[in-house]
Structures are given as structure tokens and as C-alpha cells.
Design a protein around this motif. Sequence first.
Motif, PDB file in Angstrom:
ATOM      1  N   TYR A 187       7.044  -0.939   0.103  1.00  0.00           N
ATOM      2  CA  TYR A 187       7.005  -1.830   1.922  1.00  0.00           C
ATOM      3  C   TYR A 187       6.337  -0.302   2.323  1.00  0.00           C
ATOM      4  O   TYR A 187       7.274  -0.734   3.306  1.00  0.00           O
ATOM      5  CB  TYR A 187       7.674  -2.398   1.651  1.00  0.00           C
ATOM      6  N   THR A 188       5.586  -0.023   2.523  1.00  0.00           N
ATOM      7  CA  THR A 188       4.961   0.754   3.813  1.00  0.00           C
ATOM      8  C   THR A 188       4.366   0.214   4.833  1.00  0.00           C
ATOM      9  O   THR A 188       4.768  -0.827   4.671  1.00  0.00           O
ATOM     10  CB  THR A 188       3.913   1.958   3.687  1.00  0.00           C
ATOM     11  N   ARG A 189       4.640   0.573   6.205  1.00  0.00           N
ATOM     12  CA  ARG A 189       3.838  -0.381   6.827  1.00  0.00           C
ATOM     13  C   ARG A 189       2.620  -0.924   7.159  1.00  0.00           C
ATOM     14  O   ARG A 189       2.921  -1.834   7.383  1.00  0.00           O
ATOM     15  CB  ARG A 189       4.067   1.029   8.301  1.00  0.00           C
ATOM     16  N   GLU A 190       1.762  -0.383   6.589  1.00  0.00           N
ATOM     17  CA  GLU A 190       0.380  -0.760   6.188  1.00  0.00           C
ATOM     18  C   GLU A 190       1.008  -1.786   5.505  1.00  0.00           C
ATOM     19  O   GLU A 190      -0.570  -2.376   5.241  1.00  0.00           O
ATOM     20  CB  GLU A 190      -0.503   0.501   6.022  1.00  0.00           C
ATOM     21  N   GLU A 191       1.777  -2.045   4.773  1.00  0.00           N
ATOM     22  CA  GLU A 191       1.644  -3.779   3.806  1.00  0.00           C
ATOM     23  C   GLU A 191       2.903  -4.329   4.108  1.00  0.00           C
ATOM     24  O   GLU A 191       2.770  -5.096   2.669  1.00  0.00           O
ATOM     25  CB  GLU A 191       1.457  -2.748   2.483  1.00  0.00           C
ATOM     26  N   THR A 192       2.578  -4.370   5.243  1.00  0.00           N
ATOM     27  CA  THR A 192       4.150  -5.507   5.884  1.00  0.00           C
ATOM     28  C   THR A 192       3.297  -5.446   7.208  1.00  0.00           C
ATOM     29  O   THR A 192       2.945  -6.607   6.766  1.00  0.00           O
ATOM     30  CB  THR A 192       4.949  -4.557   5.871  1.00  0.00           C
ATOM     31  N   SER A 193       3.702  -4.539   8.451  1.00  0.00           N
ATOM     32  CA  SER A 193       3.133  -4.718  10.240  1.00  0.00           C
ATOM     33  C   SER A 193       2.081  -5.689   9.540  1.00  0.00           C
ATOM     34  O   SER A 193       0.953  -5.919  10.390  1.00  0.00           O
ATOM     35  CB  SER A 193       4.059  -4.104  10.637  1.00  0.00           C
ATOM     36  N   LYS A 194       1.223  -4.260   9.128  1.00  0.00           N
ATOM     37  CA  LYS A 194      -0.640  -4.255   8.737  1.00  0.00           C
ATOM     38  C   LYS A 194      -0.818  -4.974   7.411  1.00  0.00           C
ATOM     39  O   LYS A 194      -0.122  -5.018   6.900  1.00  0.00           O
ATOM     40  CB  LYS A 194      -1.119  -2.759   8.933  1.00  0.00           C
ATOM     41  N   TYR A 195      -2.134  -5.188   7.554  1.00  0.00           N
ATOM     42  CA  TYR A 195      -2.419  -5.362   6.116  1.00  0.00           C
ATOM     43  C   TYR A 195      -1.641  -6.582   5.068  1.00  0.00           C
ATOM     44  O   TYR A 195      -2.010  -7.083   4.315  1.00  0.00           O
ATOM     45  CB  TYR A 195      -2.953  -4.001   5.627  1.00  0.00           C
ATOM     46  N   LYS A 222       4.354 -18.023   7.230  1.00  0.00           N
ATOM     47  CA  LYS A 222       4.195 -17.215   6.005  1.00  0.00           C
ATOM     48  C   LYS A 222       3.116 -16.307   5.982  1.00  0.00           C
ATOM     49  O   LYS A 222       2.410 -16.630   6.370  1.00  0.00           O
ATOM     50  CB  LYS A 222       4.571 -17.828   4.788  1.00  0.00           C
ATOM     51  N   ALA A 223       3.900 -15.398   5.375  1.00  0.00           N
ATOM     52  CA  ALA A 223       1.961 -13.608   5.379  1.00  0.00           C
ATOM     53  C   ALA A 223       1.822 -13.592   3.871  1.00  0.00           C
ATOM     54  O   ALA A 223       2.748 -13.489   2.733  1.00  0.00           O
ATOM     55  CB  ALA A 223       2.671 -13.074   5.880  1.00  0.00           C
ATOM     56  N   ARG A 224       0.477 -13.406   4.121  1.00  0.00           N
ATOM     57  CA  ARG A 224       0.698 -13.205   1.921  1.00  0.00           C
ATOM     58  C   ARG A 224       0.307 -11.690   2.198  1.00  0.00           C
ATOM     59  O   ARG A 224      -0.154 -11.184   2.767  1.00  0.00           O
ATOM     60  CB  ARG A 224      -1.052 -13.864   1.784  1.00  0.00           C
ATOM     61  N   LYS A 225       1.234 -10.946   0.750  1.00  0.00           N
ATOM     62  CA  LYS A 225       1.191  -9.803   0.946  1.00  0.00           C
ATOM     63  C   LYS A 225       0.632  -8.986  -0.032  1.00  0.00           C
ATOM     64  O   LYS A 225       0.441  -9.725  -0.851  1.00  0.00           O
ATOM     65  CB  LYS A 225       2.572  -9.697   1.258  1.00  0.00           C
ATOM     66  N   PHE A 226      -0.099  -7.947  -0.284  1.00  0.00           N
ATOM     67  CA  PHE A 226      -0.379  -7.208  -1.146  1.00  0.00           C
ATOM     68  C   PHE A 226      -2.166  -8.121  -1.567  1.00  0.00           C
ATOM     69  O   PHE A 226      -1.822  -8.311  -2.783  1.00  0.00           O
ATOM     70  CB  PHE A 226       0.154  -7.472  -2.961  1.00  0.00           C
ATOM     71  N   GLY A 275      -6.089 -20.377   8.271  1.00  0.00           N
ATOM     72  CA  GLY A 275      -5.780 -20.733   9.934  1.00  0.00           C
ATOM     73  C   GLY A 275      -6.448 -19.113  10.245  1.00  0.00           C
ATOM     74  O   GLY A 275      -7.612 -18.555   9.571  1.00  0.00           O
ATOM     75  N   VAL A 276      -5.809 -18.603  11.693  1.00  0.00           N
ATOM     76  CA  VAL A 276      -6.296 -17.914  11.697  1.00  0.00           C
ATOM     77  C   VAL A 276      -5.636 -17.392  12.707  1.00  0.00           C
ATOM     78  O   VAL A 276      -5.776 -16.550  13.915  1.00  0.00           O
ATOM     79  CB  VAL A 276      -7.459 -18.542  13.806  1.00  0.00           C
ATOM     80  N   ASN A 277      -4.364 -16.808  12.282  1.00  0.00           N
ATOM     81  CA  ASN A 277      -3.209 -15.680  12.569  1.00  0.00           C
ATOM     82  C   ASN A 277      -3.940 -14.452  12.464  1.00  0.00           C
ATOM     83  O   ASN A 277      -3.605 -13.506  13.217  1.00  0.00           O
ATOM     84  CB  ASN A 277      -2.576 -16.322  12.069  1.00  0.00           C
ATOM     85  N   SER A 278      -4.772 -14.083  11.133  1.00  0.00           N
ATOM     86  CA  SER A 278      -4.746 -12.762  10.445  1.00  0.00           C
ATOM     87  C   SER A 278      -6.125 -12.189  10.942  1.00  0.00           C
ATOM     88  O   SER A 278      -7.046 -13.330  11.467  1.00  0.00           O
ATOM     89  CB  SER A 278      -4.939 -13.351   8.561  1.00  0.00           C
ATOM     90  N   ILE A 279      -6.316 -11.189  10.420  1.00  0.00           N
ATOM     91  CA  ILE A 279      -7.718 -10.364  11.232  1.00  0.00           C
ATOM     92  C   ILE A 279      -8.102  -9.744   9.838  1.00  0.00           C
ATOM     93  O   ILE A 279      -9.354  -9.527   9.795  1.00  0.00           O
ATOM     94  CB  ILE A 279      -7.511  -9.256  12.093  1.00  0.00           C
ATOM     95  N   TYR A 280      -7.996 -10.003   8.905  1.00  0.00           N
ATOM     96  CA  TYR A 280      -7.866  -9.155   7.411  1.00  0.00           C
ATOM     97  C   TYR A 280      -8.495 -10.627   6.231  1.00  0.00           C
ATOM     98  O   TYR A 280      -8.395 -11.867   6.632  1.00  0.00           O
ATOM     99  CB  TYR A 280      -7.119  -9.003   6.679  1.00  0.00           C
TER     100      TYR A 280
END
Length: 389
Positions: free
Chosen positions: A238-246, A254-258, A362-367
Motif C-alpha cells: 500500500y505505497t503512496r503510488e497505489e493509495t493516494s495516487k493511481y 469509494k476508490a478502485r485500487k490495484f 464518474g469524472v473524479n479520476s484522472i486514470y
Amino acid sequence: RANDANLPPNVASWSKTLGDGVGVRPYGKPSPFEKDVVRRDVQWLTASRESSVSFTPLHDLDGIITPNGLCFERHHGGITEIDPHDYRLMLHGLVDKPLIFTLEDLKRLPRVNRIYFLECAANSGMEWRGAQLNGCQYTHGMIHCVMYTGVPLKLLLEQAGLKTNAKWLHVEGGDSSGMNRSLPLHKALDDCMIAYRQNGEMLRPEQGYPVRLVVPGWEGNIWIKWLRRIKVGDEPWYTREETSKYTDLLENGKARKFTFEMDAKSVITSPSPQVPVKGKGFLVISGLAWSGRGKVTRVDVSLDGGRNWRTAKIDGPVLDKSCVRFYAETEWNGQELLLQSRAMDDTGYVQPTKDDLRKIRGVNSIYHNNGIQTWAVKPNGEVENVEVG
Ligand code: MTE
Ligand code: CO
């Protein structure tokens, strides 16, 4: 404009003198007349030059292979220059025997050659809320497709010997950002590579010289450059790059992860805003399609904003998790066109419209924006980034 003195029936100036001898250009460069075929960046997108991105000039390329000097770059801590003598790759954690490899060690191991695309998860990220950037270089240029030479990661893991509870790897870069992600072991054992060559030559510094991780079909962020360390563990970090980013923030909070896999996507590279249509007559529409889940099986092209579709011609190699090149030919008489392309892959997945994607995400993500792109061709041949309702 042409110089009449060089045109038939005259003898052109270059025919009257000897050219440069061999060895004048020990490492060749493109013709000086191709000087505008370059990576470009958008200054206002990022706060610093060191944590930024430059884009592949997709509109100026053809076929599926990206020339090394034109591969988009995404660095979080600038371009790292590593003396290969000082390069080491550490492999430790849940293994029987921790190992440290030099570059020479890696080069002595059995190697494989594979062509894969790499797409940044943020590619087309500026387009979530509507048409933004005028040019496929900017809307879709965070992708490159090259041939890698390197060692299957599986081989290194077998050498170290995995403990029975091994499930995840922590992969880390040696640059100042120390870019790091958690990689599931099943992917590492499947098709990941420890690559040191790209299109035959050693990796460029921009792409992680001397060694980068290749994670076919998965988001670019996990393709760690300047790879320094692999730690084997039993759960993600759960590094920064897979929690706060990406991670992808949805409408409900809610956020999709991995979200590793890059879904099927395509873009018409020509005509496009940077390469307008040059006069009426025969027109070749061309573009790229790719899928992180397998092979592209079909690409459709529409001239009227998605009302009618025709199947495009795919030309060149059709490989797993690689780009394919497609063409559709037509006659252009100065009428307005709304050009679109949609890719399908061998899982049966069909590239969605931007609106269909927004309904779910939605439109909250940039990825992970893989929606269908629309280019409007105007009667004067100019091309604009638009959306159709
Ligand atoms: N690896 C390290 N060490 N540092 C980085 O900044 N950026 C990542 C990934 N690997 C990065 C990294 C991101 S976000 C992407 S999209 C790809 O590298 C970009 O690869 P490229 O520069 O070869 O296009
Ligand atoms: Co990226």
C-alpha cells in the motif's frame, strides 16, 4: 515550398556534389528536415520539469514500433544517469537465498525478446470532463510500443527460491523518487521481464538505463525504471503510488485500487489536429489500437460520430499486449467528418464511448480513460478535438 531549381528537368543540387563519407555520423540521427518530429510537453500540466511528462508524437509515426528517441517520458524525480559498473539489483525478502545482481550477471542469463506497449494510467486523463487538448500527441501520447530484450523475472525468483508464503513483490526504483509499487507474484511469474535493451540497443536513460521492469499490459506506473530492489512479501505494501495516487475515485466516494490492466483503447493518429487533411481526394485514415488484456481482434472506424461503423484493416504484427496499426480508406470531398475508432480484444471487450465510461466511473479520476476519441474534420481540412453527445 519546393525550390524550382531542384525539380525536373533540372539536376537537383544534391546530385552535383559528393555526400558525407561513412563514419561521419557514428550514431545516426533523423534527417534535419524531420526536426519537428519530437516529444513535446505541456508546461502548465505539472509544477516542475523533474516530475513531469513528455508525449510521443503519435501523429508523426506509422507502424507499431516507437523509435527510442521519441518514446514519451514520465519521471517523478528527473532522469537518472547510472554508471552500469555501479548498478546493482537486490532481490530479498521471502526467499531462500537473497541475491544481488550486477548488470553483467543479468546479461549472462537466458534472455527473451518481446514487443509490448507501455501506457501511463494517466493517458487521456485530461479528457475526463470534456475535450481538452488539441492533438493525439497530447490526448493519447503517453504510450510507446517497443521490443524489449531481457531476463524473465521468473528466472531470478527461481534462482533466489521463493518461500511458500510468498504472494507479492515490492519493486523499487533507484531514482530520487524511489518509485515503488506492489506487484502480485502471479504476474511476476507469468510474463514480467527485467529488461536492459529496447529496440536492440541498451535502454535510453529516459527509459530507465540500465534496467527496467516490464509488466506487459499493466499501467505504466508499475514498470519501474532504474530498477534497484525487489522484495518478496506476503501482502501488498500500500505505497503512496497505489493509495493516494493511481487509484480511481468513483462518484460514490469509494476508490478502485490495484487497477493494473489497461483496457482496450484506440486512437486515430492521422488525420488529427496536428496533421490536418491536405485537400480533397483519396484519404487514408490511420491509427493505433491496443489492449492490456490480450490481442486486438478488430478495430472499427466511424466517419459520422459513431452512427455507422466499418471494419478497419489491421496491417503488421498482431501481438499480445502490443499496439496494432489500422487503416481505413475513403474519398474526402470537403464534407465535415466526425472520426472515431473503437477497439475490440480477444476477451470480447469493446472500447466504450466516453459517456458510457463516465456513467460507471464518474469524472473524479484522472486514470484509465479509454473512451472513444472523436476528431471533427472541418471543410477546410482542419481537425479539432470534440465530443459527440
Ligand atoms: N520508475 C521510476 N523509477 N521512476 C518514475 O518516475 N514513472 C512511472 C514508470 N516507472 C517512473 C518509473 C510512470 S508513471 C510511467 S507511466 C512509466 O514509468 C513511464 O515510462 P517511460 O518514461 O519509459 O515512458
Ligand atoms: Co505513468
